[in-house]
Structure formats: structure tokens, C-alpha cells
Design a protein around this motif. Structure first.
Motif, mmCIF file in Angstrom:
data_model
loop_
_atom_site.group_PDB
_atom_site.id
_atom_site.type_symbol
_atom_site.label_atom_id
_atom_site.label_comp_id
_atom_site.label_asym_id
_atom_site.label_seq_id
_atom_site.Cartn_x
_atom_site.Cartn_y
_atom_site.Cartn_z
ATOM 1 N N UNK A 204 0.794 -1.229 0.000
ATOM 2 C CA UNK A 204 0.000 0.000 0.000
ATOM 3 C C UNK A 204 0.830 1.285 0.000
ATOM 4 N N UNK A 205 1.883 1.329 0.816
ATOM 5 C CA UNK A 205 2.687 2.554 0.866
ATOM 6 C C UNK A 205 3.451 2.740 -0.439
ATOM 7 N N UNK A 206 4.023 1.667 -0.968
ATOM 8 C CA UNK A 206 4.756 1.763 -2.229
ATOM 9 C C UNK A 206 3.821 2.208 -3.362
ATOM 10 N N UNK A 207 2.602 1.674 -3.388
ATOM 11 C CA UNK A 207 1.653 2.055 -4.435
ATOM 12 C C UNK A 207 1.207 3.505 -4.281
ATOM 13 N N UNK A 208 0.994 3.949 -3.046
ATOM 14 C CA UNK A 208 0.620 5.342 -2.813
ATOM 15 C C UNK A 208 1.737 6.285 -3.255
ATOM 16 N N UNK A 209 2.977 5.912 -2.933
ATOM 17 C CA UNK A 209 4.118 6.721 -3.359
ATOM 18 C C UNK A 209 4.227 6.754 -4.877
ATOM 19 N N UNK A 210 4.039 5.603 -5.514
ATOM 20 C CA UNK A 210 4.128 5.528 -6.970
ATOM 21 C C UNK A 210 3.042 6.362 -7.639
ATOM 22 N N UNK A 211 1.844 6.351 -7.076
ATOM 23 C CA UNK A 211 0.755 7.149 -7.636
ATOM 24 C C UNK A 211 1.103 8.635 -7.582
ATOM 25 N N UNK A 212 1.691 9.081 -6.475
ATOM 26 C CA UNK A 212 2.113 10.480 -6.362
ATOM 27 C C UNK A 212 3.273 10.783 -7.296
ATOM 28 N N UNK A 213 4.235 9.880 -7.363
ATOM 29 C CA UNK A 213 5.405 10.083 -8.230
ATOM 30 C C UNK A 213 5.010 10.188 -9.694
ATOM 31 N N UNK A 214 4.190 9.258 -10.153
ATOM 32 C CA UNK A 214 3.774 9.266 -11.559
ATOM 33 C C UNK A 214 2.951 10.510 -11.857
ATOM 34 N N UNK A 215 2.139 10.923 -10.895
ATOM 35 C CA UNK A 215 1.405 12.175 -11.068
ATOM 36 C C UNK A 215 2.331 13.356 -11.269
ATOM 37 N N UNK A 216 3.387 13.433 -10.487
ATOM 38 C CA UNK A 216 4.368 14.510 -10.636
ATOM 39 C C UNK A 216 5.071 14.452 -11.997
ATOM 40 N N UNK A 217 5.493 13.263 -12.395
ATOM 41 C CA UNK A 217 6.198 13.119 -13.673
ATOM 42 C C UNK A 217 5.329 13.570 -14.839
ATOM 43 N N UNK A 218 4.066 13.203 -14.800
ATOM 44 C CA UNK A 218 3.160 13.536 -15.909
ATOM 45 C C UNK A 218 2.683 14.980 -15.828
ATOM 46 N N UNK A 219 2.261 15.428 -14.660
ATOM 47 C CA UNK A 219 1.698 16.771 -14.521
ATOM 48 C C UNK A 219 2.726 17.850 -14.818
ATOM 49 N N UNK A 220 3.993 17.579 -14.524
ATOM 50 C CA UNK A 220 5.053 18.573 -14.751
ATOM 51 C C UNK A 220 5.770 18.361 -16.090
ATOM 52 N N UNK A 221 5.258 17.430 -16.888
ATOM 53 C CA UNK A 221 5.855 17.093 -18.192
ATOM 54 C C UNK A 221 7.366 16.906 -18.062
ATOM 55 N N UNK A 222 7.766 16.042 -17.145
ATOM 56 C CA UNK A 222 9.195 15.802 -16.963
ATOM 57 C C UNK A 222 9.789 14.962 -18.087
ATOM 58 N N UNK A 223 8.946 14.286 -18.861
ATOM 59 C CA UNK A 223 9.455 13.657 -20.088
ATOM 60 C C UNK A 223 9.911 14.726 -21.062
ATOM 61 N N UNK A 224 9.112 15.779 -21.205
ATOM 62 C CA UNK A 224 9.506 16.880 -22.083
ATOM 63 C C UNK A 224 10.771 17.557 -21.608
ATOM 64 N N UNK A 225 10.903 17.727 -20.284
ATOM 65 C CA UNK A 225 12.121 18.337 -19.760
ATOM 66 C C UNK A 225 13.323 17.434 -19.970
#
Length: 405
Positions: free
Chosen positions: A295-316
Motif C-alpha cells: 500500500x505505501x509503495x503504491x501510494x508513493x508511486x501514484x504520487x510520483x507518476x502524477x508529478x512526472x506527468x503533470x510537470x511534463x518531466x518527459x519533455x524536460x
């Protein structure tokens, strides 16, 4: 935990490690006490520019605030349970990942090597179930790297290396072919082959991106021969290469793809995603893990992936990767080649320059990076970095190399 709160010294900590821990890594003379964004701080508060990112893990920055908050919130509700009840973080993360990368199903694991083991098992069981007991052979690439458990280390195409040596017989059912050589893979296919498994970028193999022709050709070959295309994106996945997943750079879709590292933002988690057809190989009892979908790992991953996508870190990553490689070519002497994809960057030096010496000279100048073999350094910084960070790192590397000449 802070050193000042323990009553110990840095030398005490080093002594405890030396006395009680089985060491398989070369240690830096660095006590990492805290970290934030692009920097790791020692017990004195000295800042080290982090172009390691926990080996491509802390992609949204060290101790990302949203990841930290997600860990704290989930720990107060549910730390761990067994895999019979439903849990909210598991379900939300599964939807987020599958819909984002266009895959049908996901199976959680705890690390990259476990994700690759699951991918190997799924491919082999798929072949045996569908075609019979002989159909379990997997072809991987020479100089690839897939992990250190028995299946994944056998899949690692480095015979004679320390990864293989000294462990007795390895797992049967693997062949090796030349990376970026489609004919080599075509020639290796036999009546027993069920899958081809490669990294889109060979990281441990020296930072070599796959060519478009190679990736397109592998997809075509798998379609023609009834094989599964399995991609190891443990290191390249989640925005590292300038797209959300590296396979998106090539316009191909795998049958199974593994992931870990950047997925969890620092928490230990991995996964395999698969098409419905490939995923059908896993049925009740065919695979399992106590901590899978923690549960904690999944919660962290959900937040992490949200940050990566919302901030367009692929584009950066795409923008800064291009900028950083240009600065390395411009500023660093004795360079044979700079190569990479996005912010998975390697520098190969001319004869006479040791990558290990460069690594330690950079550490002395408070830049963290790693050496691959005798002549290559690899950099996988957090994807939040700026041009100023790139300039600083390139200047430090240049100064380090000049000091070694």
C-alpha cells in the motif's frame, strides 16, 4: 535519522557497516544524511549535485514533497496487508499506469529484477501453455543487463562477467544475440523460441540506445514468428528518455514491459504490464509475492507518476538531455563519444582516461555519477534539472578530466 541524534560519529557508522554488513559495492566516503530536489547533503550539510538519482529512481527530485506526503498519509491508514483484500492505492495505480502507457494488465513486484523475473516467467508459461513444453526459449541481447536473481542474471548477456561467474549452472532456455543487429536476432530464433527480451537503451552495457530500425524490426519479427516482444524498462521507463516509456520513442508496443526505479519515487516497487493475451499466462498460484502491491509503495508511486506527468518531466528530459549532451561535447576534453536518450547519458573517454578516476574526481568536487567499465561514465539525474545544473555538472566533469590528464 540525523547523525547528531545518534551520539555516533561518521567513523562509527563506517565501522558498523564494515563489521556487520556484507559489502558488494564500492563505497563512497560520503554519509548521505538528507536530500532535496537535485542535491544530497552529508552530515555537515555539504551539498552534492546528484546526477545519480538513486540510480534513475528519484526522477521527480529527491524527497519530492508530494511523494513524501503520500507515504505519510498511507502509513497512518494501512502499512501492509496480504493480497486477498482490495486496497485503494493498488487499484488507483493500476488504472493510472495501464491507461497512461496503453497496456491491459499489471502485476506488481518489489524491484526491477523481480519485475524481470515475472516477465520471464510470464513469457515462458505463455509459450508452454499455448505451444507445448519445448516452447520456453528467450533471446536477449549481448551486453544487456536485466538483474541479479537467477533468471534475470542469466538473461543478462554477459557470459564470463562477475554477474555470471561462480554460481554454478545458470537457468536454461536463454540465447544471446547482438544488440542493434536485427539479423543476429533473426538467426537466433528457433522452434523453441517464445520471446525476445531487450532494453530500449542498454544502460549497464555502456549507454547504447536501440536504433529505430532495430526496434521496428524486432516487433515485425515477433509478429511474423508468433513471439512475445518483452521490453525491460526498469531504467528507461517513466519519462527518463524523453517519452513516458522508452518504447514510445520508437512507435512500437511490447507484449510485456517491465518497470521499477522511477516508478516509485524512492520506494521499492516494480511491475510488469502486459496485453490481455500475454497476461492470461498468469493464473492462480502461478506467481506471487508477499509485498506485491504494498500500500505505501503504491501510494508513493501514484504520487510520483502524477508529478512526472503533470510537470511534463518527459519533455524536460528530452530538452535537457539534448542541452546537456551538447555541453559535454563542448566542454569536456578527451571525449571519444557522448551518447544517450533523454537524460540517460553516457560519456566514453579516449584511451588513458579512467572512468573510475573521473567518478572519484567528480566526487571530490561534489558531483555524484557512476562509472561503467573502464572508460564510460553514466548520468541519470533527476528530471527536474535545469540548464544551470547541466552547466555546473559539465564544468565539474571537465575540471575533473583535466586534473587527470
Amino acid at each position: 535519522m540525523k547523525l547528531k541524534d545518534t551520539g555516533l560519529t561518521k567513523e562509527d557508522i563506517k565501522g558498523l557497516v564494515s563489521k556487520y554488513m556484507i559489502e558488494t559495492y564500492e563505497r563512497f566516503d560520503l554519509l548521505a544524511e538528507t536530500a532535496k530536489d537535485m542535491y544530497i547533503y552529508d552530515e555537515k550539510g555539504e551539498a552534492y549535485l546528484d546526477f545519480y538519482a538513486g540510480i534513475a529512481v528519484n526522477s521527480a527530485g529527491n524527497c519530492n514533497e508530494k511523494v513524501v506526503a503520500a507515504i505519510k498519509d498511507q502509513a497512518e491508514d494501512l502499512i501492509h496487508t496480504f493480497n486477498y483484500p482490495y486496497t485503494i492505492p493498488q487499484a488507483l495505480l493500476a488504472e493510472k499506469i495501464c491507461t497512461t502507457i496503453g497496456m491491459d494488465k499489471i502485476y506488481y513486484q518489489n524491484s526491477g529484477t523481480e519485475a524481470n523475473e515475472a516477465m520471464i516467467k510470464m513469457a515462458r508459461k505463455y509459450g508452454v501453455d499455448k505451444y507445448g513444453p519445448h516452447r520456453y526459449e528467450i533471446i536477449t541481447a549481448k551486453m544487456g543487463f536485466h538483474g541479479r536473481t537467477f533468471g534475470s542474471m542469466t538473461a543478462t548477456g554477459q557470459p564470463g562477467s562477475a554477474i555470471h561467474n561462480g554460481f554454478g549452472d545458470l537457468t536454461p532456455g536463454f540465447k544471446y544475440a547482438e544488440f542493434n543487429n536485427l539479423k543476429s536476432f533473426e538467426d537466433a530464433v528457433s522452434e523453441n523460441t517464445i520471446a525476445i527480451m531487450v532494453e530500449p537503451v542498454q544502460g549497464e552495457g555502456g549507454v547504447h540506445p536501440a536504433t529505430q530500425e532495430f526496434m521496428t524490426g524486432l516487433r515485425r519479427l515477433c509478429d511474423e514468428k508468433g513471439l512475445l516482444l518483452c521490453l525491460d524498462e526498469v531504467q528507461t521507463g517513466w519519462c527518463r528518455t524523453g517519452e513516458v516509456m522508452a518504447f514510445m520513442n520508437y512507435g512500437v508496443k511490447p507484449d510485456i514491459v517491465s518497470m521499477a526505479k522511477a516508478m516509485g519515487g524512492g520506494m521499492p516497487i516494480g511491475a510488469v504490464c502486459a496485453t490481455n493475451d500475454a497476461a492470461s499466462a498468469f493464473t492462480a498460484g502461478s506467481h506471487g509475492s508477499t509485498y506485491s502491491g504494498h500500500p505505501i509503495a503504491c501510494a508513493a508511486a501514484l504520487a510520483q507518476i502524477g508529478e512526472l506527468l503533470d510537470r511534463d518531466l518527459a519533455g524536460n528530459a528530452k530538452k535537457m538531455g539534448k542541452y546537456f549532451m551538447e555541453k559535454l561535447r563542448e566542454k569536456v576534453p578527451c571525449v571519444k563519444e557522448v551518447r544517450g536518450l533523454g537524460l540517460l547519458v553516457g560519456v566514453e573517454f579516449e584511451d588513458g582516461i579512467s572512468s573510475v578516476d573521473v567518478k572519484h574526481a567528480c566526487l571530490d568536487r561534489k558531483l555524484l555519477l557512476t562509472a561503467i567499465g573502464s572508460s564510460i561514465i553514466r548520468m541519470v539525474p533527476p528530471l527536474i534539472l535545469t540548464e544551470a545544473d547541466c552547466d555546473k555538472a559539465a564544468d565539474i566533469i571537465a575540471d575533473a578530466v583535466k586534473s587527470l590528464k
